[in-house]
Design an enzyme around this catalytic site. Structure first.
Site, PDB file in Angstrom:
ATOM      1  N   HIS A   1      20.172 -18.844 -11.796  1.00  0.00           N
ATOM      2  CA  HIS A   1      20.731 -19.375 -13.038  1.00  0.00           C
ATOM      3  C   HIS A   1      22.139 -19.893 -12.744  1.00  0.00           C
ATOM      4  O   HIS A   1      22.770 -19.488 -11.762  1.00  0.00           O
ATOM      5  CB  HIS A   1      20.783 -18.288 -14.106  1.00  0.00           C
ATOM      6  CG  HIS A   1      19.452 -17.896 -14.635  1.00  0.00           C
ATOM      7  ND1 HIS A   1      19.287 -17.155 -15.785  1.00  0.00           N
ATOM      8  CD2 HIS A   1      18.186 -18.140 -14.179  1.00  0.00           C
ATOM      9  CE1 HIS A   1      18.004 -16.967 -16.015  1.00  0.00           C
ATOM     10  NE2 HIS A   1      17.322 -17.545 -15.046  1.00  0.00           N
TER      11      HIS A   1
ATOM     12  N   GLU B   1      25.019 -19.255 -13.969  1.00  0.00           N
ATOM     13  CA  GLU B   1      26.047 -18.221 -13.849  1.00  0.00           C
ATOM     14  C   GLU B   1      25.992 -17.536 -12.490  1.00  0.00           C
ATOM     15  O   GLU B   1      27.026 -17.280 -11.868  1.00  0.00           O
ATOM     16  CB  GLU B   1      25.861 -17.145 -14.936  1.00  0.00           C
ATOM     17  CG  GLU B   1      25.935 -17.662 -16.342  1.00  0.00           C
ATOM     18  CD  GLU B   1      24.576 -17.946 -16.975  1.00  0.00           C
ATOM     19  OE1 GLU B   1      24.381 -17.592 -18.141  1.00  0.00           O
ATOM     20  OE2 GLU B   1      23.713 -18.527 -16.272  1.00  0.00           O
TER      21      GLU B   1
ATOM     22  N   CYS C   1      21.658 -14.651 -20.241  1.00  0.00           N
ATOM     23  CA  CYS C   1      20.509 -13.743 -20.345  1.00  0.00           C
ATOM     24  C   CYS C   1      20.948 -12.371 -19.839  1.00  0.00           C
ATOM     25  O   CYS C   1      22.075 -12.197 -19.368  1.00  0.00           O
ATOM     26  CB  CYS C   1      19.344 -14.279 -19.523  1.00  0.00           C
ATOM     27  SG  CYS C   1      19.644 -14.215 -17.737  1.00  0.00           S
TER      28      CYS C   1
ATOM     29  N   CYS D   1      22.110 -12.274 -16.066  1.00  0.00           N
ATOM     30  CA  CYS D   1      23.435 -12.860 -15.834  1.00  0.00           C
ATOM     31  C   CYS D   1      24.537 -12.007 -16.454  1.00  0.00           C
ATOM     32  O   CYS D   1      25.595 -11.813 -15.852  1.00  0.00           O
ATOM     33  CB  CYS D   1      23.479 -14.280 -16.381  1.00  0.00           C
ATOM     34  SG  CYS D   1      22.359 -15.394 -15.504  1.00  0.00           S
TER      35      CYS D   1
END
Length: 198
Positions: free
Chosen positions: A58, A60, A88, A91
Site C-alpha cells: 500500500h 503508506e 487500513c 497500514c
C-alpha cells in the site's frame, strides 16, 4: 481526528495526490503517500500491490519502508504521513509501530478505513503509542480521483466484455466467412461499373 489542520498540510497532500496519479498510470488504485519531517519530504510512495505481487505494498507501507531505510531507523517519531485515502488496519498498525507523530488523510474509506470509518484504531487507548490523526484534507480532490479511476475501470471491463461477446458471436456463425469492414459486400460489387471490377 481531534488535531487541527496545519498550514503545510495541503502542500504535503498535493504531493501525495501526485503520487496517487503515479499509481493510476501504473494501473493501480490511485492512492499516494508522502512522509514529511520538519517540513521536508523524506519519502513518497504509491499503491503497488498488483504490479509488485505484494499485498502489503500500500502507498503508506511503500513510503514507510523507504523512509525507514533512508533514516536508518525503524522508529520515526518526528515524522508525519500524508495519504490520499484513510489507512487500513495493516497500514495504521505499521504507522503506530513506527511511532509516527501525525497521520493526515484526505478521503474516508467506508469499507476498510480504521481512522474512524469502520473503526478507529488510532483512538484505542489500550495501544502503547498514540498518533494524532486528521482527516478530510483535500478530500474532494482525492475522492474525485478515485471516482474517475473506478469509472474508467468499469468502462474498460464493459468494453472487454462486449468485445468477448462479439468474438463469441462471430464464432457462432457456424463456419460462414465473416465479412470484414474493408471488403465490399457482393451486392456492392455487382453494382460497380464493369471497368472497376478489374
Amino acid at each position: 481526528m481531534s488535531a487541527l489542520i496545519l498550514p503545510g498540510d495541503e502542500f504535503a497532500m498535493k504531493i501525495a495526490l501526485d503520487q496517487a496519479q503515479n499509481a493510476w498510470l501504473a494501473g493501480e488504485v490511485p492512492v499516494g503517500a508522502v512522509i514529511m519531517r520538519q517540513g521536508q519530504v523524506i519519502a513518497t510512495g504509491y499503491n503497488r500491490p498488483i504490479t509488485t505481487h505484494d499485498p502489503t505494498a500500500h502507498a503508506e507501507i511503500v513510503a514507510l519502508r523507504h523512509a525507514a531505510s533512508l533514516l536508518e531507523n525503524y522508529r520515526l517519531p518526528e515524522c508525519e504521513l500524508f495519504v490520499t485515502l484513510e489507512p487500513c488496519a495493516m497500514c495504521a498498525m505499521a504507522l503506530m509501530h513506527a511511532r509516527f507523530k501525525r497521520v493526515v488523510f484526505a478521503a474516508t474509506d467506508p469499507k476498510t478505513g480504521v481512522a474512524g470509518s469502520v473503526l478507529d484504531l488510532f483512538a484505542n487507548r489500550q495501544l502503547n503509542h498514540h498518533t494524532q490523526v486528521i482527516g478530510g484534507v483535500m478530500a474532494e480532490a482525492s475522492s474525485q480521483l478515485l471516482k474517475e479511476f473506478f469509472a474508467e475501470r468499469r468502462a474498460q471491463i464493459k468494453a472487454e466484455r462486449d468485445a468477448r461477446r462479439a468474438m463469441a458471436s462471430r464464432r457462432d456463425l457456424r463456419g460462414l466467412d465473416v465479412i470484414e469492414d474493408d471488403v465490399l459486400p457482393i451486392a456492392d460489387v455487382q453494382e460497380l461499373p464493369p471497368d472497376e471490377l478489374g
